[in-house]
Design a protein around this motif. Structure first.
Motif, PDB file in Angstrom:
ATOM      1  N   VAL A   5       4.798  95.925 -14.318  1.00 21.08           N
ATOM      2  CA  VAL A   5       4.389  94.523 -14.497  1.00 21.08           C
ATOM      3  C   VAL A   5       5.443  93.791 -15.332  1.00 21.08           C
ATOM      4  O   VAL A   5       5.801  94.241 -16.428  1.00 21.08           O
ATOM      5  N   ALA A   6       5.936  92.676 -14.801  1.00 23.99           N
ATOM      6  CA  ALA A   6       6.960  91.891 -15.515  1.00 23.99           C
ATOM      7  C   ALA A   6       6.288  90.843 -16.385  1.00 23.99           C
ATOM      8  O   ALA A   6       5.483  90.037 -15.899  1.00 23.99           O
ATOM      9  N   VAL A   7       6.606  90.866 -17.672  1.00 26.16           N
ATOM     10  CA  VAL A   7       5.981  89.920 -18.609  1.00 26.16           C
ATOM     11  C   VAL A   7       7.065  89.134 -19.338  1.00 26.16           C
ATOM     12  O   VAL A   7       8.006  89.700 -19.871  1.00 26.16           O
ATOM     13  N   LYS A   8       6.919  87.825 -19.352  1.00 27.97           N
ATOM     14  CA  LYS A   8       7.936  86.971 -19.969  1.00 27.97           C
ATOM     15  C   LYS A   8       7.410  86.324 -21.245  1.00 27.97           C
ATOM     16  O   LYS A   8       6.260  85.883 -21.290  1.00 27.97           O
ATOM     17  N   ARG A   9       8.268  86.243 -22.258  1.00 29.35           N
ATOM     18  CA  ARG A   9       7.905  85.560 -23.511  1.00 29.35           C
ATOM     19  C   ARG A   9       8.269  84.087 -23.371  1.00 29.35           C
ATOM     20  O   ARG A   9       9.427  83.764 -23.075  1.00 29.35           O
ATOM     21  N   THR A  35       2.761  85.382 -24.268  1.00 29.97           N
ATOM     22  CA  THR A  35       3.052  85.877 -22.923  1.00 29.97           C
ATOM     23  C   THR A  35       2.832  84.731 -21.927  1.00 29.97           C
ATOM     24  O   THR A  35       1.870  83.966 -22.067  1.00 29.97           O
ATOM     25  N   ASN A  36       3.693  84.622 -20.933  1.00 28.91           N
ATOM     26  CA  ASN A  36       3.504  83.623 -19.874  1.00 28.91           C
ATOM     27  C   ASN A  36       2.100  83.819 -19.269  1.00 28.91           C
ATOM     28  O   ASN A  36       1.764  84.941 -18.852  1.00 28.91           O
ATOM     29  N   PRO A  37       1.237  82.776 -19.232  1.00 28.83           N
ATOM     30  CA  PRO A  37      -0.182  82.997 -18.866  1.00 28.83           C
ATOM     31  C   PRO A  37      -0.430  83.817 -17.588  1.00 28.83           C
ATOM     32  O   PRO A  37      -1.196  84.788 -17.637  1.00 28.83           O
ATOM     33  N   PRO A  38       0.196  83.526 -16.423  1.00 32.96           N
ATOM     34  CA  PRO A  38      -0.133  84.356 -15.253  1.00 32.96           C
ATOM     35  C   PRO A  38       0.328  85.822 -15.390  1.00 32.96           C
ATOM     36  O   PRO A  38      -0.172  86.699 -14.673  1.00 32.96           O
ATOM     37  N   ASP A  39       1.232  86.083 -16.343  1.00 30.87           N
ATOM     38  CA  ASP A  39       1.648  87.480 -16.559  1.00 30.87           C
ATOM     39  C   ASP A  39       0.506  88.262 -17.221  1.00 30.87           C
ATOM     40  O   ASP A  39       0.373  89.474 -17.022  1.00 30.87           O
ATOM     41  N   ASP A  40      -0.326  87.549 -18.009  1.00 30.74           N
ATOM     42  CA  ASP A  40      -1.521  88.192 -18.576  1.00 30.74           C
ATOM     43  C   ASP A  40      -2.464  88.617 -17.444  1.00 30.74           C
ATOM     44  O   ASP A  40      -3.090  89.662 -17.498  1.00 30.74           O
ATOM     45  N   SER A  62       9.907  93.572 -19.984  1.00 27.30           N
ATOM     46  CA  SER A  62      10.323  92.203 -20.284  1.00 27.30           C
ATOM     47  C   SER A  62      11.837  92.155 -20.399  1.00 27.30           C
ATOM     48  O   SER A  62      12.463  93.125 -20.822  1.00 27.30           O
ATOM     49  N   VAL A  63      12.395  91.022 -19.999  1.00 32.01           N
ATOM     50  CA  VAL A  63      13.844  90.828 -20.089  1.00 32.01           C
ATOM     51  C   VAL A  63      14.052  89.688 -21.077  1.00 32.01           C
ATOM     52  O   VAL A  63      13.545  88.583 -20.858  1.00 32.01           O
ATOM     53  N   GLY A  64      14.755  89.962 -22.160  1.00 33.51           N
ATOM     54  CA  GLY A  64      14.937  88.908 -23.152  1.00 33.51           C
ATOM     55  C   GLY A  64      15.542  89.453 -24.423  1.00 33.51           C
ATOM     56  O   GLY A  64      16.090  90.566 -24.443  1.00 33.51           O
ATOM     57  N   PHE A 114       3.870  93.866 -10.166  1.00 29.27           N
ATOM     58  CA  PHE A 114       3.054  92.670 -10.376  1.00 29.27           C
ATOM     59  C   PHE A 114       3.827  91.731 -11.299  1.00 29.27           C
ATOM     60  O   PHE A 114       4.401  92.162 -12.306  1.00 29.27           O
ATOM     61  N   MET A 115       3.775  90.443 -10.971  1.00 30.73           N
ATOM     62  CA  MET A 115       4.457  89.437 -11.786  1.00 30.73           C
ATOM     63  C   MET A 115       3.567  88.210 -11.852  1.00 30.73           C
ATOM     64  O   MET A 115       2.579  88.123 -11.117  1.00 30.73           O
ATOM     65  N   GLY A 116       3.950  87.248 -12.688  1.00 34.07           N
ATOM     66  CA  GLY A 116       3.233  85.980 -12.687  1.00 34.07           C
ATOM     67  C   GLY A 116       3.740  85.138 -11.525  1.00 34.07           C
ATOM     68  O   GLY A 116       4.844  85.339 -11.035  1.00 34.07           O
ATOM     69  N   LYS A 117       2.925  84.157 -11.101  1.00 30.98           N
ATOM     70  CA  LYS A 117       3.371  83.307  -9.987  1.00 30.98           C
ATOM     71  C   LYS A 117       4.501  82.384 -10.422  1.00 30.98           C
ATOM     72  O   LYS A 117       5.308  81.945  -9.624  1.00 30.98           O
ATOM     73  N   GLN A 118       4.554  82.092 -11.703  1.00 26.69           N
ATOM     74  CA  GLN A 118       5.486  81.071 -12.196  1.00 26.69           C
ATOM     75  C   GLN A 118       5.546  81.163 -13.721  1.00 26.69           C
ATOM     76  O   GLN A 118       4.529  81.413 -14.354  1.00 26.69           O
ATOM     77  N   ALA A 119       6.736  80.934 -14.276  1.00 26.26           N
ATOM     78  CA  ALA A 119       6.846  80.905 -15.739  1.00 26.26           C
ATOM     79  C   ALA A 119       6.644  79.465 -16.201  1.00 26.26           C
ATOM     80  O   ALA A 119       7.209  78.539 -15.608  1.00 26.26           O
ATOM     81  N   ILE A 120       5.853  79.272 -17.267  1.00 25.60           N
ATOM     82  CA  ILE A 120       5.526  77.892 -17.662  1.00 25.60           C
ATOM     83  C   ILE A 120       6.663  77.210 -18.425  1.00 25.60           C
ATOM     84  O   ILE A 120       6.582  76.038 -18.720  1.00 25.60           O
ATOM     85  N   ASP A 121       7.731  77.951 -18.746  1.00 25.27           N
ATOM     86  CA  ASP A 121       8.852  77.280 -19.427  1.00 25.27           C
ATOM     87  C   ASP A 121       9.843  76.673 -18.428  1.00 25.27           C
ATOM     88  O   ASP A 121      10.195  75.514 -18.514  1.00 25.27           O
ATOM     89  N   ASP A 122      10.244  77.449 -17.410  1.00 26.19           N
ATOM     90  CA  ASP A 122      11.216  76.899 -16.456  1.00 26.19           C
ATOM     91  C   ASP A 122      10.559  76.420 -15.163  1.00 26.19           C
ATOM     92  O   ASP A 122      11.196  75.753 -14.353  1.00 26.19           O
ATOM     93  N   ASP A 123       9.265  76.806 -14.954  1.00 24.19           N
ATOM     94  CA  ASP A 123       8.525  76.408 -13.742  1.00 24.19           C
ATOM     95  C   ASP A 123       9.260  76.782 -12.451  1.00 24.19           C
ATOM     96  O   ASP A 123       9.129  76.085 -11.441  1.00 24.19           O
ATOM     97  N   CYS A 124      10.049  77.847 -12.495  1.00 23.21           N
ATOM     98  CA  CYS A 124      10.920  78.144 -11.343  1.00 23.21           C
ATOM     99  C   CYS A 124      10.158  78.674 -10.114  1.00 23.21           C
ATOM    100  O   CYS A 124      10.444  78.273  -8.994  1.00 23.21           O
ATOM    101  N   ASN A 125       9.219  79.598 -10.311  1.00 25.54           N
ATOM    102  CA  ASN A 125       8.505  80.210  -9.185  1.00 25.54           C
ATOM    103  C   ASN A 125       9.522  80.834  -8.215  1.00 25.54           C
ATOM    104  O   ASN A 125       9.510  80.555  -7.025  1.00 25.54           O
ATOM    105  N   GLN A 126      10.420  81.637  -8.751  1.00 22.88           N
ATOM    106  CA  GLN A 126      11.501  82.216  -7.938  1.00 22.88           C
ATOM    107  C   GLN A 126      11.655  83.723  -8.112  1.00 22.88           C
ATOM    108  O   GLN A 126      12.099  84.408  -7.194  1.00 22.88           O
ATOM    109  N   THR A 127      11.365  84.222  -9.314  1.00 22.88           N
ATOM    110  CA  THR A 127      11.790  85.590  -9.644  1.00 22.88           C
ATOM    111  C   THR A 127      11.167  86.640  -8.719  1.00 22.88           C
ATOM    112  O   THR A 127      11.860  87.538  -8.240  1.00 22.88           O
ATOM    113  N   GLY A 128       9.853  86.514  -8.463  1.00 22.60           N
ATOM    114  CA  GLY A 128       9.190  87.493  -7.589  1.00 22.60           C
ATOM    115  C   GLY A 128       9.771  87.479  -6.188  1.00 22.60           C
ATOM    116  O   GLY A 128      10.065  88.533  -5.602  1.00 22.60           O
TER     117      GLY A 128
END
Ligand code: AMP
Length: 249
Positions: A5-9, A35-40, A62-64, A114-128
């Motif tokens: 599971v990928a989790v982003k700060r 934690t980025n909410p959808p990653d929870d 996590s990558v960071g 499993f990943m989040g659908k989107q990170a709330i900081d960059d709103d990219c929706n790309q990584t998955g």
């Protein structure tokens, strides 16, 4: 079955974002991070699948920078078995994250990511999506329900027309929607236990992945302030204002 599971700060979703005075970015000093909410939701789903006996191990990654360790530790406190922190410095874009995750997947050989659908900081929706392309694995994005049927997943996704259910073969990438489940809170005893769970630290530079940003951020500015709205007493008054003041009808 093993689930990674990928989790982003990210900056906590309750924080009022402030732009730096010189427009070079947003203020992050002394700001609450979480934690980025959808990653929870992604962690919760993986832990639930393990509790149902259909998975044997949940690994959070996590990558960071060093502080992203807190995000991994939180995943351990809600049920992940072990963690991985891939250390990077500075801004890391979705393509670089997905290349790093590809290396982690090649080493860990999970059945599901499993990943989040989107990170709330960059709103990219790309990584998955990028990770699925790099691995040439099937992907199910925006999952609001996941059923594991042996080597097959049934994933329900919210689309414009309603709900769509698709079948994907394992191994697969699933990006999780906020409606997937209700993430549990970490209890104090579990936070204490999580301190003893292992977190492997890897330097991104050792993975031979080019993490240099491809995008140059020129300026960050606040959106123009919106004018306050007004209340009208009747439909007639609304129609009159739309006609004579806003001149839109
Ligand atoms: P994004 O493509 O940036 O909107 O992110 C989508 C998802 O990719 C996030 O919800 C995370 O699950 C994962 N992700 C993105 N960046 C990172 C990161 N630095 N570390 C771990 N996971 C990440």
């Amino acid at each position: 079955m093993k689930i990674l599971v990928a989790v982003k700060r990210v900056i906590d979703y309750n924080v009022q974002i402030r732009v730096k005075e010189d427009g070079s970015g947003i203020v992050t000093d002394n700001v609450k991070m979480s934690t980025n909410p959808p990653d929870d939701n992604a962690i919760e789903e993986a832990v639930k699948i393990k509790e149902s006996g259909k998975a044997t191990e949940v690994v959070a990654v996590s990558v960071g920078d060093e502080k992203a360790q807190e995000t991994v530790r939180k995943a351990l406190a809600v049920g992940a078995d072990r963690g991985i922190l891939v250390k990077t410095e500075g801004i890391i874009e979705p393509l670089a994250v997905s290349k790093v995750l590809q290396k982690v997947v090649e080493k860990e050989k999970p059945d599901l990511v499993f990943m989040g659908k989107q990170a709330i900081d960059d709103d990219c929706n790309q990584t998955g999506q990028m990770l699925a392309a790099l691995l040439n694995w099937p992907q199910a994005t925006f999952a609001s329900k996941i059923e594991v049927k042996d080597k097959l997943l049934l994933v329900t996704r919210e689309v414009d027309e309603g709900l769509e259910t698709i079948e994907v073969n394992v191994p697969a990438i699933v990006t999780c929607d906020l409606r997937l489940n209700e993430p549990r809170y970490a209890s104090l005893p579990n936070i204490m236990k999580a301190k003893k769970k292992p977190i492997e630290q890897i330097n991104a530079s050792d993975l031979e992945v080019d993490t240099k940003p491809r995008i140059e951020q020129i300026k960050v500015e606040e959106p123009p302030k919106r004018k306050a709205g007004i209340k009208v007493a009747s439909v007639e008054e609304l129609v009159q204002k739309l006609k004579n003041e806003a001149k839109v009808i």
